[in-house]
Scaffold this motif. Structure first.
Motif, PDB file in Angstrom:
ATOM      1  N   PRO A   1      37.710   3.545  -7.766  1.00  0.00           N
ATOM      2  CA  PRO A   1      38.539   2.240  -7.713  1.00  0.00           C
ATOM      3  C   PRO A   1      36.959   1.258  -6.745  1.00  0.00           C
TER       4      PRO A   1
ATOM      5  N   GLU B   1      41.626   2.741 -17.940  1.00  0.00           N
ATOM      6  CA  GLU B   1      40.700   1.510 -17.483  1.00  0.00           C
ATOM      7  C   GLU B   1      40.586   0.887 -17.430  1.00  0.00           C
TER       8      GLU B   1
ATOM      9  N   ARG C   1      42.470  -8.307 -13.369  1.00  0.00           N
ATOM     10  CA  ARG C   1      41.647  -8.712 -11.917  1.00  0.00           C
ATOM     11  C   ARG C   1      40.732  -9.897 -13.185  1.00  0.00           C
TER      12      ARG C   1
ATOM     13  N   GLU D   1      43.040  -2.775 -15.374  1.00  0.00           N
ATOM     14  CA  GLU D   1      42.224  -3.129 -14.056  1.00  0.00           C
ATOM     15  C   GLU D   1      40.780  -3.857 -13.868  1.00  0.00           C
TER      16      GLU D   1
END
Length: 461
Positions: A135, A161, A168, A164
């Motif tokens: 993370p 993956e 974001r 994420e």
């Protein structure tokens, strides 16, 4: 009995590009190692920084020449793998020679932030972010992209993956996909644990990438054996290129390949490798496969770590004493440890170029070389070209000094630089050697030998 010089001269041919003997003393890239030892003592690590620039520019020329010869319609980018050596003096030399970088951990990205804060890199620096990401790595990566590092490119290593980044990162961003190549035939596993299976790549693009603000920029290829003229390498590269062509036909923005797995370096005086030939064949093969599939030739990125920094390094030891332990086994005991300072020699049986620094006019004998730790594996007793090791006889005129060369990649990080070493052997003094504007050699101390206060502080005392 012949001299040590005669042995080396007849075995390898001497002098070489890197080494010559002045009287009875060895020189490394014109550096008087005798003078360096006199000033700084041993054990001693050396980094000869001009060798970094030399190898970078050699590789750029090989690719430029091959691309011109084959009329290759694509660009070439040289990336440095920071994991080979994270030191600032290495990154400074790399960046001064117009290179981009490849990272493998969260803390790598903090190095990028530090370099940017010091004005050493701009936000257009290409950062190839590899590895299976925890993370914190993802967090730092997202922060860089959102702050304007538009060429910070996450290379997808698993199917989960991507989400994420999509959730974001608040604008269009570039990504790459690492393919899970087959391992070489004698490896313990069939397929690399890193990357995404060939059979999953098209589905990943169609279902998770196409039409989103994630733009597939590159396909990434890496094999552990590096770039070698072997059936295994050419087979894997061809398989990769056919997948690129297949994916390119459904993904127009895909325009780059990263052919990770670097060039080998000289770890023996008998080393032979035709770098221009290998680059020529790579360019020719990529072009042929693209033309066969009616696909535009991709831009090419290489990731060279050991090739960039490995040949810049050396470590010098003094022989403290000799011990005859039976009728045949003579030991030269050095003032350091192979386990702590050259961990590859212990952990993977890696060989380095080993030469005496002085006494080249003395007779030689077969020996084993022992380190200071209490571990029975702390020894060095053979070379890449031979199962034996020969060194000058120890006589009373002066101490014998020996040098291990081309040790600049991985040894500090694998050995735990500045941390706790086996048997509390301190990290040796480290000296940097560079050339000024007049071409004159200049030295400076990067780090003194590790102190007991430093170790006791780490240990909680």
């Amino acid at each position: 009995m012949k001299s040590y010089f005669d042995l080396i001269d007849q075995t390898f041919g001497f002098p070489t590009e890197e080494f010559k003997v002045n009287g009875k003393y060895l020189e490394f890239h014109g550096i008087s190692l005798k003078d360096i030892i006199k000033e700084h003592g041993t054990p001693l690590k050396i980094s000869y920084l001009p060798k970094i620039a030399e190898n970078i520019n050699n590789a750029k020329k090989w690719f430029a020449d091959a691309m011109a010869k084959h009329q290759y319609k694509g660009d070439y980018t040289y990336c440095y793998c920071t994991k080979s050596s994270h030191f600032e003096f290495v990154l400074d030399e790399v960046l001064d020679n117009d290179c981009q970088i490849e990272t493998s951990s969260a803390f790598d990205l903090q190095i990028v932030k530090s370099l940017h804060a010091k004005g050493k890199v701009d936000k257009d620096l290409m950062i190839i972010c590899n590895g299976f990401k925890r993370p914190l790595y993802i967090q730092y990566l997202v922060e860089l992209v959102n702050s304007g590092f538009t060429n910070c490119i996450p290379i997808l290593d698993n199917l989960n993956e991507l989400e994420e980044y999509k959730s974001r990162i608040d604008k269009d961003f570039q990504i790459g996909i690492r393919v899970a190549a087959d391992e070489e035939p004698n490896f313990e596993f069939y397929t690399s644990r890193l990357g995404i299976r060939y059979s999953d790549i098209n589905k990943l693009y169609k279902e998770e990438i196409e039409g989103t603000h994630a733009k597939l920029k590159m396909l990434h290829f890496f094999i552990n054996t590096g770039i070698k003229d072997s059936a295994y390498y050419w087979s894997e590269l061809s398989r990769f290129m056919y997948k690129y062509c297949e994916l390119k036909k459904i993904c127009p923005e895909l325009d780059t390949i990263d052919i990770g797995g670097g060039f080998p370096i000289k770890t023996s005086m008998t080393f032979e490798y035709d770098y221009p030939y290998m680059v020529d064949q790579i360019i020719q093969n990529i072009k042929w496969i693209c033309n066969k599939n009616n696909v535009d030739m991709p831009n090419i990125i290489t990731e060279f770590g050991s090739f960039t920094v490995g040949e810049s390094g050396a470590i010098i030891y003094s022989v403290l004493d000799q011990k005859l332990q039976n009728d045949k086994e003579l030991w030269y005991m050095v003032d350091g440890s192979f386990i702590t300072s050259l961990p590859d020699s212990w952990g993977t049986n890696q060989k380095f170029i080993l030469l005496a620094i002085n006494k080249w006019d003395h007779p030689f004998q077969k020996i084993n070389m022992g380190g200071l730790t209490c571990d029975s594996m702390d020894y060095y007793n053979s070379e890449a070209h031979s199962s034996e090791l020969f060194m000058p006889l120890i006589e009373e005129d002066e101490n014998l000094y020996v040098g291990f060369f081309h040790t600049g990649a991985y040894q500090e990080s694998l050995g735990g630089y500045g941390g706790i070493q086996h048997c509390l052997i301190p990290a040796p003094k480290h000296v940097l050697i560079d050339k000024n504007e007049k071409g004159e050699l200049e030295t400076r101390v990067f780090a003194e030998e590790q102190t007991h206060e430093n170790m006791l502080n780490i240990l909680g005392y």
